[in-house]
Every structure is written in C-alpha cells, then in structure tokens.
Design an enzyme around this catalytic site. Structure first.
Site, mmCIF file in Angstrom:
data_model
loop_
_atom_site.group_PDB
_atom_site.id
_atom_site.type_symbol
_atom_site.label_atom_id
_atom_site.label_comp_id
_atom_site.label_asym_id
_atom_site.label_seq_id
_atom_site.Cartn_x
_atom_site.Cartn_y
_atom_site.Cartn_z
ATOM 1 N N TYR A 103 36.919 -2.137 -85.363
ATOM 2 C CA TYR A 103 37.941 -1.350 -86.061
ATOM 3 C C TYR A 103 37.535 -1.185 -87.509
ATOM 4 O O TYR A 103 37.195 -2.150 -88.175
ATOM 5 C CB TYR A 103 39.310 -2.047 -85.988
ATOM 6 C CG TYR A 103 40.337 -1.129 -85.371
ATOM 7 C CD1 TYR A 103 40.672 0.071 -86.003
ATOM 8 C CD2 TYR A 103 40.926 -1.416 -84.155
ATOM 9 C CE1 TYR A 103 41.577 0.941 -85.424
ATOM 10 C CE2 TYR A 103 41.828 -0.550 -83.571
ATOM 11 C CZ TYR A 103 42.153 0.628 -84.209
ATOM 12 O OH TYR A 103 43.039 1.488 -83.628
ATOM 13 N N GLU A 112 39.199 1.322 -89.960
ATOM 14 C CA GLU A 112 40.014 2.338 -90.663
ATOM 15 C C GLU A 112 39.658 2.356 -92.142
ATOM 16 O O GLU A 112 39.481 1.306 -92.760
ATOM 17 C CB GLU A 112 41.500 2.006 -90.503
ATOM 18 C CG GLU A 112 42.044 2.417 -89.150
ATOM 19 C CD GLU A 112 43.547 2.176 -89.044
ATOM 20 O OE1 GLU A 112 44.086 1.420 -89.849
ATOM 21 O OE2 GLU A 112 44.153 2.773 -88.137
ATOM 22 N N ASP A 147 32.872 27.587 -90.574
ATOM 23 C CA ASP A 147 32.900 26.782 -89.356
ATOM 24 C C ASP A 147 31.582 27.017 -88.620
ATOM 25 O O ASP A 147 31.423 28.007 -87.914
ATOM 26 C CB ASP A 147 34.102 27.190 -88.497
ATOM 27 C CG ASP A 147 34.165 26.411 -87.177
ATOM 28 O OD1 ASP A 147 33.209 25.673 -86.870
ATOM 29 O OD2 ASP A 147 35.178 26.557 -86.467
ATOM 30 N N THR A 200 30.254 20.943 -85.359
ATOM 31 C CA THR A 200 30.218 19.949 -84.287
ATOM 32 C C THR A 200 28.811 19.369 -84.250
ATOM 33 O O THR A 200 27.835 20.015 -84.651
ATOM 34 C CB THR A 200 30.519 20.555 -82.902
ATOM 35 O OG1 THR A 200 29.490 21.488 -82.579
ATOM 36 C CG2 THR A 200 31.870 21.267 -82.873
ATOM 37 N N LYS A 226 26.616 20.578 -80.201
ATOM 38 C CA LYS A 226 26.179 21.892 -79.686
ATOM 39 C C LYS A 226 24.701 22.054 -80.012
ATOM 40 O O LYS A 226 23.906 21.264 -79.532
ATOM 41 C CB LYS A 226 27.081 22.989 -80.246
ATOM 42 C CG LYS A 226 28.546 22.816 -79.757
ATOM 43 C CD LYS A 226 29.497 23.886 -80.263
ATOM 44 C CE LYS A 226 30.919 23.595 -79.769
ATOM 45 N NZ LYS A 226 31.913 24.552 -80.305
ATOM 46 N N ARG A 231 29.034 13.997 -78.857
ATOM 47 C CA ARG A 231 30.229 14.819 -79.021
ATOM 48 C C ARG A 231 30.960 14.378 -80.280
ATOM 49 O O ARG A 231 31.262 13.200 -80.444
ATOM 50 C CB ARG A 231 31.183 14.652 -77.833
ATOM 51 C CG ARG A 231 30.578 14.874 -76.473
ATOM 52 C CD ARG A 231 31.648 15.203 -75.451
ATOM 53 N NE ARG A 231 32.138 16.530 -75.717
ATOM 54 C CZ ARG A 231 31.466 17.654 -75.452
ATOM 55 N NH1 ARG A 231 30.279 17.595 -74.874
ATOM 56 N NH2 ARG A 231 31.967 18.817 -75.747
HETATM 57 C C1 LIG Z 1 33.270 24.464 -80.410
HETATM 58 C C2 LIG Z 1 33.965 24.986 -81.599
HETATM 59 C C3 LIG Z 1 34.966 24.257 -82.254
HETATM 60 C C4 LIG Z 1 35.597 23.021 -81.663
HETATM 61 O O1 LIG Z 1 34.794 21.966 -81.341
HETATM 62 P P1 LIG Z 1 35.362 20.844 -80.344
HETATM 63 O O2 LIG Z 1 34.416 19.698 -80.573
HETATM 64 O O3 LIG Z 1 35.350 21.411 -78.977
HETATM 65 O O4 LIG Z 1 36.738 20.496 -80.797
HETATM 66 C C5 LIG Z 1 35.475 24.749 -83.436
HETATM 67 N N1 LIG Z 1 35.044 25.914 -83.944
HETATM 68 C C6 LIG Z 1 34.114 26.658 -83.322
HETATM 69 C C7 LIG Z 1 33.694 27.955 -83.940
HETATM 70 C C8 LIG Z 1 33.560 26.236 -82.128
HETATM 71 O O5 LIG Z 1 32.659 27.006 -81.510
#
Ligand SMILES: *Cc1c(COP(=O)(O)O)cnc(C)c1O
Length: 419
Positions: free
Chosen positions: A48, A50, A199, A225, A228, A234
């Site tokens: 833990y 936090e 993003d 993320t 990807k 993840r």
């Molecule tokens: C995949 C994605 C997210 C969210 O990611 P998660 O890990 O699935 O929550 C946010 N913004 C964009 C543009 C994405 O392609």
C-alpha cells in the site's frame, strides 16, 4: 503461474493459445515483453502506498518510492516533459484527472466528435466527461475522391474556439488514421486563452519511437495509455508543465484514486526503458510501414479507406464501398470466426448506429511486435477480403482460418510459452 489452481491455469493456457494462433488486429492492443509481465506479477502488488514518493500515508515505502521515482523520471525523459504522474489506472482515469485539474463542473471543453474518431471520455453523454462538463465537438472535413478529405477540420476548431470560448481544447482520437499535429492546436488555444490537452492514448508509442510529432513541448497536459502502441502494462499516465504538476498530482490522488498499483507502475518503468531503446524506434517505424502496406493491400481488395490511407498504426475501412449490405458488426463476427480479431467502428458520417456501424478498424502494433512485415500485411488484407467475400460459404471461411493459423504459426509472440 497459477500453481495449484488448475481451473485458472487452463483458462490462461486457452488465452495464450488464442493470442498465438489468431491475428490480433485490434489497434489498441499489443504484446508486452516478458519483463513487463514479470514486473506486473511481482511482490510490489502487496504494498500500500497512497500518496507520492517521499510523501506517503503508510510506512515501508522506501523501495516503492524508488520504483515510482524511476518510472516518473523515465516517462519525463522519454517525452521531454517537466513532470509525469504514473499512477492513473487507465487512460480514462488519466483523462478524468486531467479534467479535474483543469476544469470546474459545467466548464466548456472542445474535443473531437465521437462518431468521427473521438473517445468516450471526450464528452460522450453516457460518460462522466459528458455529464460533468459541457463538451462542444469538432469533426473532420468531408471525404474527397482523391483521399485528401476526412482530416481534422482545423478551421472548424479555430471557429468553435472563438465562438464557444472553451477552457480546454482536447486533441487526440481513438479511430483517426492520420497524424495529429500539436502545433496548430497550441496556437488556437493561445488565441482564445484555453489550455491544450493532448490525449495521446493511441500514438504514445509512435511518439516515443520518433515516428510521430511529440505533443509534450506544445500541450499543457498530455495523457496517454501505456498498453497501446507503447507496449507496456495496461494503465495510464499524465505529463504536464511544472506549474500544473501539483494540480495534476492532487487530482489523481486524493482526488480520484486510492492506493496506486505499484506493480503496474514498475511495469510502466520497464516499458518506458524499452521505448527509449533504438530497437523501439525501428519498431515504431515498422508499425507505420506495416499500416501503410495493409492500407494499400486493402484498397486493392476493393475497400475504401477513411482519409484514403494512414499515417499511423491503424486503418479505418469503409465497408459500404465493398458491399453496401455488409455491416461492421457482421464483418467483425465473420472475421472473428476465421481467426482475424478486429473491431467494428463508426466511420465519419456513418448512417448506422455504434452497435452496428459501417466500418472496421484494423491496427498493426501487435502483429508488428510478433515480427510481421509488409509481405504479411498483404497476405492479411487478402485473407480479410476472401473471408468477407465468401462469408456465406463455410469452405471458404474454413480455408481462410487454416491460412490464418499457418501464418500465425510463423510469428508466435511468445515462442517459449507465455507464462
Ligand atoms: C484508449 C483510449 C482512452 C482510454 O484508455 P483506457 O485505458 O481504455 O481507459 C482514452 N482516450 C483515447 C483517445 C483512447 O484511445
């Protein structure tokens, strides 16, 4: 792994078999290294912690502090950012925190239309984003026969920025096959006194590998993320300018999350290190080259591609050109049956609902990790065409499935077993 738990062991083996014997063309998926998986499965899951390094609410965090510092430093260095927060559990959580740091409920945000490539967290009415903030959407230009259309309409972004006066402008998409140039978004944001949030969930790995422009020098905040194109565990992460660091950190914890997943943060550190290697630059370039090869071969099969092709790791297929009666839903199911895993997707101006759709999204990150190149992309496109043309003929679908299995056998992502 899963020693003594035969029931789960069998499920893991079934999933490994599925990943090794079918084509993984979901644009947001990848195959992590064993080092990433080992960190995710490490003793750090027991702790833990936090708070943030050297400011924790629990004892015993000497080692965890070093782990999280390492991850933050590697993330900042990889993208040339002032500050990194590596605690978001996912890309959606990262966006939630970025909005919380930059906005008050009810504030106006300008982001990409969901049916033209934007993400649920960019203002969908069924998502917290659309319920908490006032989202206004920009879209893409109309399709043109020469493939020069279906690009982000920057004139519309500038016009909406002037009339709607958003507090934040969001760039980034989940189904947009072209490069997103951060520079014009920066200057539009400056013109209206808005913050610029990029993003980069999808292209983070292409950016780290030098194949796409880095938004970090232009954006106030970058969310992404790690699972990807970046090929890590993840999870999510946030980069920001120094003056926003405290606001971002406070939004993640205690604003939104409890204890961080330090085992996943350790795996993010591994992924940031891997993405800084020369071999990852070659990987990112190959992901893009493979997507181009896939796009060209799909066009030769008679599919129209949204925007006429791709600059990144994905292609968006307009199925109406191939067969007006073929929906994305049916195409996804037919391909799944033949061992080709991908997802249906709306295309700009799609007359069908998000559950049915007229498009398919295909991506190259995972199969590039597995070692496939241009010739295999051509073969994949031909298999997609054959399966969809022969979708009512069992023997055609069986033959395609056999060829998929043979192709995958030559490129196993985990040759000596996955666990
Ligand atoms: C995949 C994605 C997210 C969210 O990611 P998660 O890990 O699935 O929550 C946010 N913004 C964009 C543009 C994405 O392609």
């Amino acid at each position: 792994m899963a020693a003594g738990d035969l029931e789960l062991q069998q499920l893991l083996e079934r999933e490994l078999e599925r990943q090794q014997t079918t084509l993984q063309l979901i644009a947001s998926e990848n195959f992590t290294s064993r080092a990433v998986m080992a960190a995710t499965g490490s003793v750090l899951t027991n702790k833990y912690s936090e708070g943030y390094p050297h400011k924790r609410y629990y004892g015993g965090n000497r080692v965890v502090d070093d782990v999280e510092d390492l991850a933050r430093q590697r993330a900042s260095r990889l993208f040339g950012a002032d500050h990194a927060n590596v605690q978001p559990h996912s890309g959606a959580s990262a966006n939630d925190a970025a909005y919380m740091a930059l906005l008050e409920p009810g504030d106006t945000v300008l982001a990409m239309r969901l049916d033209q490539g934007g993400h649920l967290t960019h203002g969908s009415p069924v998502n917290f984003s659309g319920q908490r903030y006032r989202f206004v959407a920009y879209g893409v230009t109309p399709a043109r026969p020469d493939g020069s259309g279906e690009r982000i309409d920057l004139d519309q972004v500038a016009e909406l920025a002037r009339t709607e006066r958003p507090k934040v402008i969001v760039a980034g998409a989940t189904a947009y096959p072209r490069t997103i140039d951060p520079q014009p978004f920066r200057s539009i944001a400056d013109d209206v006194g808005a913050r610029f949030l990029c993003d980069a969930a999808h292209p983070a790995g292409l950016i780290a590998g030098g194949a796409h422009p880095n938004p970090a020098p232009f954006a106030d905040v970058v969310t992404f993320t790690t699972h990807k194109t970046l090929r890590g565990p993840r999870g999510g992460a946030i980069l920001c300018r120094a003056e926003l660091a405290a606001d971002i950190d406070r939004a993640v914890f205690p604003g939104l999350q409890g204890g961080p997943l330090e085992h996943v943060i350790a795996a993010k550190a591994v992924a940031f290190h891997e993405a800084a290697q020369p071999s990852f630059r070659a990987y990112a370039a190959q992901v893009v080259a493979n997507a181009r090869a896939l796009a060209q071969a799909l066009a030769e099969e008679g599919f129209r591609l949204v925007s006429g092709g791709t600059d990144n790791h994905l292609v968006l297929v307009d199925l109406r050109s191939f067969d007006p009666d073929l929906t994305g839903k049916v195409a996804q199911e037919v391909l799944d049956g033949a061992g080709i895993t991908c997802n249906r997707n709306q295309i700009p101006g799609d007359p069908r609902s998000p559950f049915v759709t007229s498009g398919l999204r295909l991506g190259t990150p995972a199969m590039t990790t597995a070692g496939m190149g241009g010739p295999e992309m051509t073969e994949v496109a031909q298999l997609v065409g054959r399966a969809l043309r022969g979708r009512s003929d069992e023997s055609t679908l069986g033959a395609v499935a056999d060829e998929v299995r043979n192709l995958c056998a030559k490129f196993p992502p985990y040759p000596a077993g996955g666990h």
